[in-house]
Design a protein around this motif. Structure first.
Motif, PDB file in Angstrom:
ATOM      1  N   ILE A 171      12.519  -3.550  -1.630  1.00 14.78           N
ATOM      2  CA  ILE A 171      11.483  -3.339  -2.651  1.00 14.78           C
ATOM      3  C   ILE A 171      10.916  -4.670  -3.107  1.00 14.78           C
ATOM      4  N   ARG A 172      11.817  -5.626  -3.371  1.00 11.39           N
ATOM      5  CA  ARG A 172      11.373  -6.953  -3.834  1.00 11.39           C
ATOM      6  C   ARG A 172      10.472  -7.625  -2.810  1.00 11.39           C
ATOM      7  N   VAL A 174       8.717  -6.150  -0.325  1.00  9.98           N
ATOM      8  CA  VAL A 174       7.574  -5.366   0.127  1.00  9.98           C
ATOM      9  C   VAL A 174       6.566  -5.078  -0.989  1.00  9.98           C
ATOM     10  N   ALA A 175       7.021  -5.054  -2.246  1.00  8.82           N
ATOM     11  CA  ALA A 175       6.174  -4.610  -3.350  1.00  8.82           C
ATOM     12  C   ALA A 175       4.868  -5.382  -3.444  1.00  8.82           C
ATOM     13  N   VAL A 181       4.261   2.289   3.299  1.00  9.93           N
ATOM     14  CA  VAL A 181       5.724   2.370   3.309  1.00  9.93           C
ATOM     15  C   VAL A 181       6.147   3.814   3.556  1.00  9.93           C
ATOM     16  N   VAL A 194      12.073   4.855  -5.819  1.00 13.99           N
ATOM     17  CA  VAL A 194      11.747   3.714  -4.963  1.00 13.99           C
ATOM     18  C   VAL A 194      10.234   3.521  -4.911  1.00 13.99           C
ATOM     19  N   LEU A 198       8.110   0.232  -6.159  1.00 15.76           N
ATOM     20  CA  LEU A 198       7.147  -0.467  -5.308  1.00 15.76           C
ATOM     21  C   LEU A 198       5.800  -0.608  -6.005  1.00 15.76           C
ATOM     22  N   HIS A 199       5.386   0.437  -6.720  1.00 17.47           N
ATOM     23  CA  HIS A 199       4.088   0.403  -7.411  1.00 17.47           C
ATOM     24  C   HIS A 199       4.126  -0.540  -8.609  1.00 17.47           C
ATOM     25  N   ASP A 201       6.040  -2.957  -9.391  1.00 20.39           N
ATOM     26  CA  ASP A 201       6.309  -4.368  -9.103  1.00 20.39           C
ATOM     27  C   ASP A 201       5.198  -5.003  -8.272  1.00 20.39           C
ATOM     28  N   SER A 202       4.117  -4.271  -8.057  1.00 19.77           N
ATOM     29  CA  SER A 202       3.022  -4.762  -7.225  1.00 19.77           C
ATOM     30  C   SER A 202       1.836  -5.204  -8.074  1.00 19.77           C
ATOM     31  N   THR A 252      -1.761   3.541  -6.269  1.00 16.52           N
ATOM     32  CA  THR A 252      -0.856   3.991  -5.220  1.00 16.52           C
ATOM     33  C   THR A 252      -0.870   5.503  -5.123  1.00 16.52           C
ATOM     34  N   ILE A 294       2.236   5.348   0.016  1.00 18.33           N
ATOM     35  CA  ILE A 294       3.687   5.388   0.148  1.00 18.33           C
ATOM     36  C   ILE A 294       4.065   6.839   0.431  1.00 18.33           C
TER      37      ILE A 294
END
Length: 475
Positions: A171-172, A174-175, A181, A194, A198-199, A201-202, A252, A294
């Protein structure tokens, strides 16, 4: 134009508000420059609407000030340009020709102020500062709302098992990208958590995250839900809908159970991934979208491809990054971490002071196979918290909630998976606690009546002769 920054006493750079002034009268522009020159502003002056359009396209302004009449052009067009570029930017309209029609038109387009020339310099400066202060307040409120939305709407991804640490590391990494994903895992493992991580942290975290369960929508309605529809596109379409893809624009789109997406829709969705364009059902207009995809599945999509149920080209488009969420039975001591977290949640929810669990409750957590994964654990802890009388969750608080839909309680012994029937489980508990628990206590722990427990003892030859309390109960 003034400098856009200055040094504070502590040496930190401060950004000055950016103001665009549009007026074809040299004298008015000079007067405004005198009013604003001593303030902490970064001001751009233009005389023509074409220059204003270029300035708005190239820069982000905190305030736009425009005259109503700009030669053969109109300041109303400047308002529209500014609002199209940034809907939250305040605009002050100036005019020497006071008319209700122009005031209404300006306000409808989003103008914040309507000032009649000639104006008092102090009043003009006050109007500018008021508009800038209101914008700053709205921006601060927006940041606060986003922060609250993230903390309230996002559940925590809990786990310290190496398999979960790998998920968190993925996650860290790819975010921050925009790569599609594919999240794989059994039902209830936390695939949506998850996707949320991802959202949030983006760089898209300020945008929406829109979720759809592809298996929960009738096949004939999936296209309308995703792509939207025009009014009258089909029976029952009484109004237009923009669809979930456009709703997720600049954010997302989370497609849960992607393996359930009908084949015909897989073709159309593949086109969205390739072109980033959407056309509503029954509509002609094509809309460009900027959406990160995702997807999640509990199916083996490669197996579905071999059976002709899933398109291989769509699979490879979605599976740019692959994240596998392990089942709860493979996460070791994470079961205790999750249980403790859910106990704290439910203790507050039900106004109880539950501080933990007894040893037998904890032992059960590590012997049960958790076919429903984290979702099942969460529901079980909630149920136990409802029935708990003390400050510690006891095994008896969940006794009649252990039976799985198939009528078996999966347990692990000596590293082997052994399906234990309900009757076998009751027998095991009788043998285990016959010397330490009374008949009443044992029946309560098992969640059955004393009569039902006594009858089982008699059938299995497990009655304890001469023991007080083991006589046949009245009911």
């Amino acid at each position: 134009m003034k400098s856009n920054s200055s040094q504070s006493p502590e040496g930190a750079t401060q950004r000055h508000p950016k103001i665009l002034v549009v007026d074809d009268d040299d004298g008015i522009r000079a007067g405004i420059e005198l009013v604003l020159e001593d303030g902490p502003y970064n001001v751009t002056y233009t005389a023509r609407i074409t220059d204003a359009r270029q300035a708005i396209a190239n820069d982000a302004f905190d305030l736009v000030i425009t005259d109503l009449r700009l030669g053969s052009d109109s300041g109303l067009d400047v308002i529209k340009m500014a609002k199209d570029a940034d809907g939250s930017v305040p605009v002050i309209l100036m005019t020497s020709f006071s008319s209700m029609e122009s005031a209404i038109a300006a306000l409808r387009l989003g103008a914040s102020e309507y000032i009649i020339k000639p104006f008092n310099n102090d009043e003009f400066l006050h109007a500018c500062n008021r508009a800038l202060d209101e914008r700053k307040l709205r921006q601060e409120n927006a940041v606060l709302r986003r922060t609250l939305r993230k903390t309230r709407g996002r559940k925590q991804l809990i786990g310290e098992h190496p398999k979960m640490l790998r998920v968190k590391d993925m996650i860290r990494r790819v975010a921050t990208s925009d790569a599609n994903v594919l999240i794989r895992g059994d039902s209830g493992t936390g695939k949506e958590l998850v996707a949320q991580a991802l959202h949030y942290d983006s760089a898209r975290s300020d945008g929406p995250i829109v979720a759809i369960n592809c298996g929960a929508i009738p096949a004939e309605l999936v296209e309308s839900e995703l792509f939207g529809h025009s009014k009258g596109a089909y029976t029952g379409a009484f109004g237009a809908s923009e669809g979930l893809i456009r709703e997720a624009n600049n954010g997302t789109l989370f497609l849960d159970e992607i393996g359930e997406l009908p084949l015909a829709m897989q073709v159309k969705f593949l086109r969205v991934l390739e072109d980033q364009q959407v056309r509503a059902v029954g509509g002609r207009e094509i809309y460009r979208v900027n959406v990160r995809i995702i997807a999640a599945t509990n199916k083996d999509l490669k197996d579905a491809i071999s059976r002709g149920e899933f398109r291989e080209d769509l699979y490879y488009r979605l599976n740019v990054i692959d994240i596998h969420v392990p089942p709860l039975r493979e996460r070791g001591r994470d079961v205790n971490l999750l249980a403790t977290h859910f106990i704290e949640q439910n203790s507050a929810k039900f106004g109880k002071r539950i501080s933990g669990m007894d040893q037998e409750f904890s032992d059960f957590l590590h012997t049960y196979e958790w076919p429903g994964n984290v979702r099942e654990l969460e529901n079980l802890i909630e149920r136990a918290a409802i029935f708990a009388d003390g400050e510690t969750l006891a095994y008896s608080d969940l006794a009649d909630g252990l039976i799985s839909p198939g009528g078996f309680i999966p347990v692990r012994e000596s590293g082997e998976d052994i399906p234990l029937s309900v009757e076998g489980y009751i027998q095991r508990m009788i043998l285990r606690f016959e010397d330490t628990m009374s008949e009443v206590e044992l029946a309560k722990m098992l969640g059955i009546g004393r009569k039902a427990l006594w009858m089982r003892r008699r059938r299995w030859g497990l009655l304890r002769q001469g023991r007080r309390g083991d006589e046949e109960p009245d009911a």
